[in-house]
Design a protein around this motif. Sequence first.
Motif, PDB file in Angstrom:
ATOM      1  N   GLY A  36      57.208   2.817 -38.641  1.00  0.00           N
ATOM      2  CA  GLY A  36      57.490   3.958 -37.996  1.00  0.00           C
ATOM      3  C   GLY A  36      59.544   3.972 -37.614  1.00  0.00           C
ATOM      4  O   GLY A  36      60.223   3.430 -37.829  1.00  0.00           O
ATOM      5  N   PRO A  37      59.754   4.067 -36.232  1.00  0.00           N
ATOM      6  CA  PRO A  37      60.651   4.128 -35.634  1.00  0.00           C
ATOM      7  C   PRO A  37      60.085   2.449 -35.277  1.00  0.00           C
ATOM      8  O   PRO A  37      61.944   2.712 -34.099  1.00  0.00           O
ATOM      9  CB  PRO A  37      60.154   5.090 -34.011  1.00  0.00           C
ATOM     10  CG  PRO A  37      58.910   5.347 -34.311  1.00  0.00           C
ATOM     11  CD  PRO A  37      59.017   5.555 -35.550  1.00  0.00           C
ATOM     12  N   ALA A  83      62.242   5.501 -29.055  1.00  0.00           N
ATOM     13  CA  ALA A  83      60.611   5.777 -29.831  1.00  0.00           C
ATOM     14  C   ALA A  83      59.175   6.127 -29.363  1.00  0.00           C
ATOM     15  O   ALA A  83      59.309   5.427 -28.380  1.00  0.00           O
ATOM     16  CB  ALA A  83      60.567   4.564 -30.732  1.00  0.00           C
ATOM     17  N   ASP A  84      58.942   7.149 -30.320  1.00  0.00           N
ATOM     18  CA  ASP A  84      57.853   7.836 -29.263  1.00  0.00           C
ATOM     19  C   ASP A  84      56.124   6.604 -30.359  1.00  0.00           C
ATOM     20  O   ASP A  84      56.336   6.369 -31.395  1.00  0.00           O
ATOM     21  CB  ASP A  84      57.202   8.701 -30.221  1.00  0.00           C
ATOM     22  CG  ASP A  84      56.257   9.155 -29.595  1.00  0.00           C
ATOM     23  OD1 ASP A  84      55.064   8.924 -28.323  1.00  0.00           O
ATOM     24  OD2 ASP A  84      55.861  10.927 -29.606  1.00  0.00           O
ATOM     25  N   GLU A 118      53.534   7.414 -32.622  1.00  0.00           N
ATOM     26  CA  GLU A 118      54.426   7.682 -34.485  1.00  0.00           C
ATOM     27  C   GLU A 118      54.371   5.962 -34.590  1.00  0.00           C
ATOM     28  O   GLU A 118      54.083   6.002 -36.310  1.00  0.00           O
ATOM     29  CB  GLU A 118      55.580   8.106 -34.333  1.00  0.00           C
ATOM     30  CG  GLU A 118      56.321   9.194 -33.843  1.00  0.00           C
ATOM     31  CD  GLU A 118      57.842   9.786 -33.626  1.00  0.00           C
ATOM     32  OE1 GLU A 118      58.406   8.736 -34.553  1.00  0.00           O
ATOM     33  OE2 GLU A 118      57.589  11.039 -33.264  1.00  0.00           O
ATOM     34  N   ARG A 156      50.591   5.342 -36.368  1.00  0.00           N
ATOM     35  CA  ARG A 156      50.503   6.126 -37.441  1.00  0.00           C
ATOM     36  C   ARG A 156      51.313   5.326 -39.053  1.00  0.00           C
ATOM     37  O   ARG A 156      50.680   5.522 -40.026  1.00  0.00           O
ATOM     38  CB  ARG A 156      50.560   7.575 -37.408  1.00  0.00           C
ATOM     39  CG  ARG A 156      49.672   8.211 -36.742  1.00  0.00           C
ATOM     40  CD  ARG A 156      49.950  10.177 -36.181  1.00  0.00           C
ATOM     41  NE  ARG A 156      51.410  10.670 -36.148  1.00  0.00           N
ATOM     42  CZ  ARG A 156      51.891  11.052 -34.899  1.00  0.00           C
ATOM     43  NH1 ARG A 156      50.508  10.606 -34.143  1.00  0.00           N
ATOM     44  NH2 ARG A 156      52.859  11.246 -35.410  1.00  0.00           N
ATOM     45  N   ALA A 157      52.094   5.092 -38.574  1.00  0.00           N
ATOM     46  CA  ALA A 157      53.180   4.872 -39.947  1.00  0.00           C
ATOM     47  C   ALA A 157      52.634   3.863 -40.523  1.00  0.00           C
ATOM     48  O   ALA A 157      52.155   2.655 -39.485  1.00  0.00           O
ATOM     49  CB  ALA A 157      54.769   5.199 -38.947  1.00  0.00           C
TER      50      ALA A 157
END
Length: 240
Positions: free
Chosen positions: A63-64, A108-109, A112, A115-116
């Motif tokens: 993700g991020p 960044a969270d 996220e 889950r990514a």
Amino acid sequence: MTALLAAGLLFRSAEGEQRDVRPVLQARVQSDGLALRLSDDTLRSLGVSDGSPVQLTVAYAYGPFTNVQTRRSDDAALPELRMRREDTVQPDSVIGAFFRKLHLNPFADPAEGLRAPLTIERADIAAVPSSAHGWQVALAMCLFVASFAVGPGVCVWLALSELMPTRIRSNGMSIALLVNQFVSTMIAALFLPTVGQYGYATMFFAWAGCTVVYFLTAAFLLPETKGKTLEEIEAHFGRK
């Protein structure tokens, strides 16, 4: 500028020989993770069969959250290149969680990232540069550090201390120091992600461009203050 351009060209000469192996590594991802060593079998799967030392650079993300790792086939220890979610996704701090509730946290969270899936953003393999190439890069970097020490490293702070009016100099220098430290922090935070995506040459060429801006500013916008008192300098800007 010359030193930064030289370093950028040296990195460009090495990075120009890189070959994209991202599809091969992405196909080997299992359970959102990847582990490999640059053994003979792995090198053959990556299209290297002549036995010459090579270097693999991988930029990946959950993700991020991003990371960059590099491995060399001539490393005697032959360390494993391991991509795991727990090594990349950093937990939120107490301060970060507080500001996130206020929708003010720019970072960044972690939710996220948890889950990514694992995404290989870039994977390049190339021959290991020669020792002469390394010494040339080191020489360019030493030349830049020496030039910076007698140029922008001194000129910026000297100019700020002289050009600011006496009545606001203390507050102005405090603000200038805060901005300087903020920019330095941003450079440190962006360096590895930028290198992972675009290579070292791009980074050094960008900083060479910044030195051009500095040179033009120092040559055409900063007034000569040699032999002048602070009051005379302030009067000069007062007339402007």
